[in-house]
Design a protein around this motif. Structure first.
Motif: not given
Length: 285
Positions: A188-200
């Motif tokens: 989940l943390a990894e997905r959240e980090a990926e999401h943050n990167s994607t949002m950036q």
């Protein structure tokens, strides 16, 4: 395609003028230029004027028709009347010749001016054609750039849709796996980090889209300005062609006036010849 002008010689112009004259037609600058198919109107005008000078009909030689018997028998009054009549006729003829020469000089000046103006119009026309070609190339280039920008915008939009789909899928997967082990939490943390990167990434892409839209608006504004300028230049060309037609009409009217004056001079010469006194046969004995 613009034709490269050939070397125009005076002999070539004289040859065409001789051909026109042999056909019984008046030798005009416009007709000579039409038959040649090329050449500066100024050069042709000067050559045609020289040709006319070479082919100008010679003036009739005045003949003295006063016999010696009349000189002896006419009274002083008759001789004086004869001299006065001849002086009046010659004075009138001289004035008519002077007026005709003045008008011819004015007509030649107008022809020269018309030829120079026509040359200037031809040069302006060529420049307008070249400018029009450049404008068309620029418009095509702008259209190509616009198409490229549209394709880039579509690609970014597709990437945004893909990123949103992946983010929604990740959230759904995390909701279904809340009760799983620590590994799932790390996922989940990894997905959240990926999401943050994607949002950036999405934010950067959104900023890029905004910049591209501003550039596209500027390109559209440039295209509109160049199209307006092209329309103005076309209108100027149409007006210049109308001015040239008006000048051609004035030149034809001037030629008609010159022909009329020459007819009047011929009539005056005929009248002067008829005005010479006829000697009675009785006075010759």
């Amino acid at each position: 395609m613009i034709r490269v002008a050939e070397k125009l010689t005076k002999e070539a112009i004289f040859t065409v003028a001789d051909t026109i004259a042999s056909e019984g037609q008046p030798v005009r600058v416009a007709e000579v230029h039409r038959r040649l198919g090329y050449g500066s109107l100024t050069t042709i005008t000067n050559a045609v004027r020289e040709w006319r000078e070479h082919h100008k009909p010679s003036a009739p030689v005045a003949q003295e028709m006063i016999p010696q018997t009349i000189t002896d028998k006419l009274t002083a009054l008759g001789a004086e009347l004869w001299a006065q009549a001849r002086a009046v006729a010659e004075e009138g003829l001289a004035k008519e010749r002077e007026a005709l020469e003045s008008y011819r000089a004015e007509l030649e000046y107008q022809q020269q001016e018309t030829a120079e103006y026509a040359d200037a119009l031809n040069d302006a026309n060529e420049r307008l054609k070249e400018s029009n070609t450049d404008r068309q190339h620029q418009i095509e280039q702008l259209r190509s750039e616009k198409e490229s920008l549209n394709q880039l915008l579509k690609s970014i939009s597709d990437q945004l849709i893909t990123a949103e789909t992946r983010t929604e899928s990740a959230y759904k997967h995390l909701e279904d796996q809340k009760e799983d082990s620590r590994g799932l939490r790390e996922l989940l943390a990894e997905r959240e980090a990926e999401h943050n990167s994607t949002m950036q990434t999405v934010q950067r892409q959104a900023e890029e889209i905004s910049r591209l839209r501003e550039e596209l608006a500027a390109i559209k504004e440039r295209q509109s300005f160049m199209e307006q300028q092209l329309t103005s230049e076309r209108a100027a060309l149409v007006q210049a062609q109308k001015n040239l037609e008006a000048i051609s009409t004035r030149e034809k009217d001037a030629e008609i006036r010159a022909a009329k004056l020459e007819g009047e001079v011929t009539a005056l010469r005929s009248q002067a010849t008829k005005a010479e006194p006829i000697i009675p046969s009785e006075m010759t004995d």
